[in-house]
Each structure stands twice: as structure tokens, then as C-alpha cells.
Scaffold this motif. Sequence first.
Motif, PDB file in Angstrom:
ATOM      1  N   MET A  51      47.420 -25.864  38.478  1.00 11.36           N
ATOM      2  CA  MET A  51      48.131 -26.300  37.308  1.00 11.36           C
ATOM      3  C   MET A  51      49.357 -27.222  37.895  1.00 11.36           C
ATOM      4  O   MET A  51      49.634 -28.443  37.612  1.00 11.36           O
ATOM      5  CB  MET A  51      48.825 -25.377  36.448  1.00 11.36           C
ATOM      6  CG  MET A  51      47.836 -24.682  35.557  1.00 11.36           C
ATOM      7  SD  MET A  51      48.382 -23.730  34.255  1.00 11.36           S
ATOM      8  CE  MET A  51      49.117 -22.296  35.086  1.00 11.36           C
ATOM      9  N   HIS A  52      50.095 -26.802  38.935  1.00  9.64           N
ATOM     10  CA  HIS A  52      51.097 -27.619  39.599  1.00  9.64           C
ATOM     11  C   HIS A  52      50.611 -28.996  39.928  1.00  9.64           C
ATOM     12  O   HIS A  52      51.111 -30.148  39.789  1.00  9.64           O
ATOM     13  CB  HIS A  52      51.947 -26.880  40.642  1.00  9.64           C
ATOM     14  CG  HIS A  52      52.793 -26.080  40.110  1.00  9.64           C
ATOM     15  ND1 HIS A  52      52.629 -24.722  39.833  1.00  9.64           N
ATOM     16  CD2 HIS A  52      54.037 -26.079  39.925  1.00  9.64           C
ATOM     17  CE1 HIS A  52      53.742 -24.093  39.549  1.00  9.64           C
ATOM     18  NE2 HIS A  52      54.720 -24.902  39.385  1.00  9.64           N
ATOM     19  N   LEU A  53      49.605 -28.767  41.035  1.00  9.06           N
ATOM     20  CA  LEU A  53      48.782 -30.027  41.538  1.00  9.06           C
ATOM     21  C   LEU A  53      48.513 -31.096  40.221  1.00  9.06           C
ATOM     22  O   LEU A  53      48.492 -32.191  40.536  1.00  9.06           O
ATOM     23  CB  LEU A  53      47.594 -29.523  42.414  1.00  9.06           C
ATOM     24  CG  LEU A  53      46.785 -30.783  42.842  1.00  9.06           C
ATOM     25  CD1 LEU A  53      47.717 -31.390  43.971  1.00  9.06           C
ATOM     26  CD2 LEU A  53      45.743 -30.049  43.758  1.00  9.06           C
ATOM     27  N   SER A  54      48.118 -30.594  39.359  1.00  5.62           N
ATOM     28  CA  SER A  54      47.619 -31.380  38.202  1.00  5.62           C
ATOM     29  C   SER A  54      48.652 -32.151  37.538  1.00  5.62           C
ATOM     30  O   SER A  54      48.645 -33.142  37.352  1.00  5.62           O
ATOM     31  CB  SER A  54      46.818 -30.514  37.180  1.00  5.62           C
ATOM     32  OG  SER A  54      46.272 -31.483  36.175  1.00  5.62           O
ATOM     33  N   ALA A  55      49.925 -31.468  37.331  1.00  9.79           N
ATOM     34  CA  ALA A  55      51.043 -31.820  36.873  1.00  9.79           C
ATOM     35  C   ALA A  55      51.670 -33.066  37.580  1.00  9.79           C
ATOM     36  O   ALA A  55      52.103 -34.098  37.263  1.00  9.79           O
ATOM     37  CB  ALA A  55      52.088 -30.858  36.502  1.00  9.79           C
ATOM     38  N   LEU A  67      52.110 -32.264  48.890  1.00 12.19           N
ATOM     39  CA  LEU A  67      52.823 -32.500  47.674  1.00 12.19           C
ATOM     40  C   LEU A  67      54.011 -31.359  47.487  1.00 12.19           C
ATOM     41  O   LEU A  67      55.052 -31.717  47.103  1.00 12.19           O
ATOM     42  CB  LEU A  67      51.905 -32.852  46.285  1.00 12.19           C
ATOM     43  CG  LEU A  67      51.049 -33.890  46.193  1.00 12.19           C
ATOM     44  CD1 LEU A  67      50.190 -33.769  45.007  1.00 12.19           C
ATOM     45  CD2 LEU A  67      52.049 -35.125  46.267  1.00 12.19           C
ATOM     46  N   LEU A  68      53.700 -30.204  47.640  1.00 10.57           N
ATOM     47  CA  LEU A  68      54.577 -29.086  47.542  1.00 10.57           C
ATOM     48  C   LEU A  68      55.537 -29.446  48.442  1.00 10.57           C
ATOM     49  O   LEU A  68      57.112 -29.328  48.081  1.00 10.57           O
ATOM     50  CB  LEU A  68      54.200 -27.758  47.778  1.00 10.57           C
ATOM     51  CG  LEU A  68      54.843 -26.542  47.980  1.00 10.57           C
ATOM     52  CD1 LEU A  68      55.688 -26.400  46.428  1.00 10.57           C
ATOM     53  CD2 LEU A  68      54.264 -25.333  48.608  1.00 10.57           C
ATOM     54  N   PHE A  69      55.401 -29.576  49.704  1.00  8.47           N
ATOM     55  CA  PHE A  69      56.727 -30.135  50.661  1.00  8.47           C
ATOM     56  C   PHE A  69      57.363 -31.109  50.170  1.00  8.47           C
ATOM     57  O   PHE A  69      58.684 -31.121  50.624  1.00  8.47           O
ATOM     58  CB  PHE A  69      56.377 -29.925  52.077  1.00  8.47           C
ATOM     59  CG  PHE A  69      56.048 -28.652  52.383  1.00  8.47           C
ATOM     60  CD1 PHE A  69      57.166 -27.654  52.978  1.00  8.47           C
ATOM     61  CD2 PHE A  69      54.780 -27.836  52.673  1.00  8.47           C
ATOM     62  CE1 PHE A  69      57.017 -26.565  53.392  1.00  8.47           C
ATOM     63  CE2 PHE A  69      54.588 -26.756  53.197  1.00  8.47           C
ATOM     64  CZ  PHE A  69      55.841 -25.841  53.483  1.00  8.47           C
TER      65      PHE A  69
END
Length: 66
Positions: free
Chosen positions: A17-21, A39-41
Motif C-alpha cells: 500500500m505504501h509503494l502504491s501511494a 523509495l522507503l530510504f
Amino acid sequence: MADGREGINGLTISNAMHLSAWTGEAVTLPFDEAKYRNLLFEHVKTSRRKEGVESVFSSTEGTYNS
């Protein structure tokens, strides 16, 4: 009760869900973990502590059977 695999499945869905957002794209499982990590970093590098927010701590004292 659920075993550890169910916890991993829940975390996988949350990460998807985070990746999609972040990308604005639909994500299918399994997703590109390297893309997610990068993307998280990027978000970690640009994050900052919010100011004017009071910390709240909850006590669980008395909620357990002895």
C-alpha cells in the motif's frame, strides 16, 4: 491464533500500500522489494520530526492477569 506467516502477510500488504501511494501505480504481489526499499530510504532521508506535537504514552498497568 495466527502464526508468524500471517504477520508477514499483513506487513507485505502494508508495504504494498505504501509503494502504491508513493508511485501512484497499482501494485501486485509479490512486488519489487528493491524499488520499495529505495523509495522507503528516500522518504527516510527527507523525513523530520514534527514540531508542536505532544508525545502521548499509555500505561497498560492493571490490564494483565497475574
